[in-house]
Design a protein around this motif. Structure first.
Motif, PDB file in Angstrom:
ATOM      1  N   GLU A  60     -37.956   4.583   7.700  1.00 18.11           N
ATOM      2  CA  GLU A  60     -37.559   5.472   8.791  1.00 18.11           C
ATOM      3  C   GLU A  60     -38.219   5.011  10.098  1.00 18.11           C
ATOM      4  O   GLU A  60     -39.130   4.181  10.096  1.00 18.11           O
ATOM      5  CB  GLU A  60     -37.967   6.899   8.385  1.00 18.11           C
ATOM      6  N   GLY A  61     -37.765   5.565  11.235  1.00 16.94           N
ATOM      7  CA  GLY A  61     -38.215   5.162  12.570  1.00 16.94           C
ATOM      8  C   GLY A  61     -39.716   4.952  12.718  1.00 16.94           C
ATOM      9  O   GLY A  61     -40.163   4.047  13.419  1.00 16.94           O
ATOM     10  N   ILE A  62     -40.491   5.781  12.070  1.00 13.62           N
ATOM     11  CA  ILE A  62     -41.948   5.670  12.162  1.00 13.62           C
ATOM     12  C   ILE A  62     -42.416   4.289  11.683  1.00 13.62           C
ATOM     13  O   ILE A  62     -43.388   3.738  12.214  1.00 13.62           O
ATOM     14  CB  ILE A  62     -42.621   6.794  11.330  1.00 13.62           C
ATOM     15  N   THR A 138     -38.822  13.046  22.369  1.00 10.82           N
ATOM     16  CA  THR A 138     -37.935  14.101  21.871  1.00 10.82           C
ATOM     17  C   THR A 138     -38.508  15.523  21.901  1.00 10.82           C
ATOM     18  O   THR A 138     -37.755  16.465  22.145  1.00 10.82           O
ATOM     19  CB  THR A 138     -37.470  13.748  20.450  1.00 10.82           C
ATOM     20  N   ASP A 163     -40.715   2.901  22.370  1.00 13.14           N
ATOM     21  CA  ASP A 163     -40.043   3.694  21.332  1.00 13.14           C
ATOM     22  C   ASP A 163     -38.798   4.319  21.961  1.00 13.14           C
ATOM     23  O   ASP A 163     -38.900   5.219  22.792  1.00 13.14           O
ATOM     24  CB  ASP A 163     -41.020   4.774  20.840  1.00 13.14           C
ATOM     25  N   VAL A 165     -36.353   5.454  19.858  1.00 15.88           N
ATOM     26  CA  VAL A 165     -35.696   5.991  18.659  1.00 15.88           C
ATOM     27  C   VAL A 165     -34.668   7.060  19.045  1.00 15.88           C
ATOM     28  O   VAL A 165     -33.542   7.059  18.541  1.00 15.88           O
ATOM     29  CB  VAL A 165     -36.741   6.555  17.666  1.00 15.88           C
ATOM     30  N   GLN A 188     -31.272   7.393  12.521  1.00 18.22           N
ATOM     31  CA  GLN A 188     -30.824   8.788  12.348  1.00 18.22           C
ATOM     32  C   GLN A 188     -30.691   9.593  13.637  1.00 18.22           C
ATOM     33  O   GLN A 188     -30.488  10.789  13.584  1.00 18.22           O
ATOM     34  CB  GLN A 188     -31.769   9.515  11.395  1.00 18.22           C
ATOM     35  N   LYS A 189     -30.806   8.931  14.789  1.00 22.38           N
ATOM     36  CA  LYS A 189     -30.673   9.693  16.027  1.00 22.38           C
ATOM     37  C   LYS A 189     -29.277   9.413  16.614  1.00 22.38           C
ATOM     38  O   LYS A 189     -28.303   9.714  15.966  1.00 22.38           O
ATOM     39  CB  LYS A 189     -31.823   9.367  16.975  1.00 22.38           C
TER      40      LYS A 189
HETATM   41  C1  LIG Z   1     -37.364  10.855  15.600  1.00 24.62           C
HETATM   42  C2  LIG Z   1     -38.310  10.039  16.363  1.00 24.62           C
HETATM   43  C3  LIG Z   1     -39.116   9.081  15.735  1.00 24.62           C
HETATM   44  C4  LIG Z   1     -39.101   8.926  14.254  1.00 24.62           C
HETATM   45  O1  LIG Z   1     -39.915   9.890  13.714  1.00 24.62           O
HETATM   46  P1  LIG Z   1     -39.604  11.089  12.726  1.00 24.62           P
HETATM   47  O2  LIG Z   1     -40.332  12.241  13.315  1.00 24.62           O
HETATM   48  O3  LIG Z   1     -40.190  10.688  11.430  1.00 24.62           O
HETATM   49  O4  LIG Z   1     -38.128  11.304  12.639  1.00 24.62           O
HETATM   50  C5  LIG Z   1     -39.945   8.322  16.530  1.00 24.62           C
HETATM   51  N1  LIG Z   1     -39.982   8.476  17.874  1.00 24.62           N
HETATM   52  C6  LIG Z   1     -39.221   9.385  18.502  1.00 24.62           C
HETATM   53  C7  LIG Z   1     -39.312   9.523  19.985  1.00 24.62           C
HETATM   54  C8  LIG Z   1     -38.356  10.188  17.767  1.00 24.62           C
HETATM   55  O5  LIG Z   1     -37.591  11.106  18.375  1.00 24.62           O
END
Ligand SMILES: *Cc1c(COP(=O)(O)O)cnc(C)c1O
Length: 376
Positions: A60-62, A138, A163, A165, A188-189
């Motif tokens: 996942e993004g992390i 976010t 980042d 994401v 997933q975004k």
């Molecule tokens: C969603 C998101 C991530 C990925 O993290 P999760 O919380 O695990 O979904 C990383 N950076 C930003 C800015 C995000 O919005």
């Protein structure tokens, strides 16, 4: 099944779900998979206007954020962590895990990073190996000008990890005009795949910095350098998640085939903001709102949990609360990727209004009607 209007994950189109059900090959051995992966990464580069290497990692993004920090940080490296949001600040944790020394540049969370203030700061102190910054942070929904920030950092000889994401594919981003060394994305975004993949765009300078390290990268799974020559060597450090990547490719094809993506995000986001304000609710941000998410202060007379729960139970719609310093203070409507459509956003505003009114919070206008009048 809920209507997903959260700040990610977003809705997933049927053709993406179907692509994930295609027959699976052995991605370690099948040369056709290497070609497919390579071609998909080429399209990722094209989508962001760059010829920098793109990579897709299973996680996942992390994972992308951690991999970027793991691959660049050596013990004792000073890293400038640009902190104007919860994800922005969070980079300090990754830097510390890999024994770098994070130095926070903290600015008001209600507006984007002011470039002049950053420049003034850098004039006094620019002894950093790299800096971290978030495109759309976010939790507050703030959108930072990462292209300009990376160019400013570059003028002081500092590399940039960004980042995006929750920004990319909903907000325009031109990597070719930036000096971003490692850009991080997630499936997933706004790209509208299920969670599970991270994408990275890596500059030659970043690869060089990894190759010239005095100490080895302290991770196997988060080692970006281990992926560098996958195509020449026909070898991945671990087995690639074929079905996830098939889905991502379809989502990317959807994005590339639609010339109206950014206009749609801009139009819908603006109309949401206008409708919410006209109704008497207030936005968390003073300026710099991302077109992928709208962050609304929780009004007096209801809690975030009540609002989320009743929208889910009575109207079948999921929106997001928040966490960390914004826990309980704001709720967030995600209008990114597939969730960024007129009907679902209108239904979300309708449901929010009904729940607020049930709690005795009277609004100044009908948010759904206002929103529909402002969109085509
Ligand atoms: C969603 C998101 C991530 C990925 O993290 P999760 O919380 O695990 O979904 C990383 N950076 C930003 C800015 C995000 O919005």
């Amino acid at each position: 099944m809920y209507k997903i209007m959260t700040a990610g994950p977003s809705q997933v189109r049927e053709n993406v779900r179907n692509a994930r059900a295609l027959p699976c090959t052995n991605p370690d051995i099948d040369p056709a998979f290497y070609d497919f992966y390579h071609e998909t990464c080429g399209l990722l580069s094209k989508a962001l206007h760059t010829d920098q290497t793109a990579l897709i990692l299973g996680g996942e993004g992390i994972l992308g954020l951690e991999a970027a920090c793991a691959s660049l940080t050596e013990p004792g490296d000073r890293v400038l962590v640009i902190d104007n949001g919860i994800f922005g600040k969070g980079f300090a944790d990754f830097v510390k895990i890999y024994e770098g020394v994070p130095v926070l540049f903290t600015t008001d969370y209600h507006e984007p990073v002011p470039l002049e203030a950053l420049d003034a700061y850098l004039k006094k102190d620019h002894n950093f190996k790299y800096a971290t910054v978030v495109h759309c942070d976010t939790p507050s929904g703030v959108l930072n000008d990462v292209e300009a920030i990376s160019r400013l950092l570059d003028s002081y000889g500092i590399m940039t990890i960004a980042d995006s994401v929750a920004g990319m594919f909903g907000e325009p981003l031109d990597l070719g005009k930036s000096r971003i060394d490692i850009l991080c994305g997630g499936s997933q975004k706004a790209l509208s795949c299920p969670p599970g993949l991270t994408m990275l765009w890596v500059s030659d300078r970043a690869f060089r910095a990894m190759e010239e390290r005095k100490t080895p990268i302290r991770s196997f799974y988060a080692n970006i350098l281990a992926m560098k020559n996958y195509y020449e060597d026909q070898w991945f450090p671990y087995t690639m998640p074929v079905s996830d990547i098939n889905g991502l490719r379809q989502a990317l094809d959807n994005f590339l085939a639609d010339p109206n993506v950014f206009n749609r995000h801009a139009e819908i986001a603006r109309a949401v903001r206008e409708s919410v304000k006209a109704a008497g609710l207030s936005l968390y941000l003073r300026s710099g709102m991302s077109n992928t998410v709208t962050v609304i202060n929780v009004p007096d007379g209801i809690t975030d949990r009540e609002l989320l729960k009743e929208m889910a139970e009575d109207y079948n719609i999921l929106i997001s609360g928040c966490f960390d310093v914004l826990a309980g203070k704001v709720v967030r409507i995600g209008h990114m990727g597939e969730s960024c459509n007129r009907k679902d956003v209108a239904d979300t505003l309708f449901a929010m209004q009904k729940v607020l009114e049930k709690h005795g919070i009277l609004l100044h206008c009908d948010m759904k009607e206002k929103f529909l009048a402002l969109t085509k």
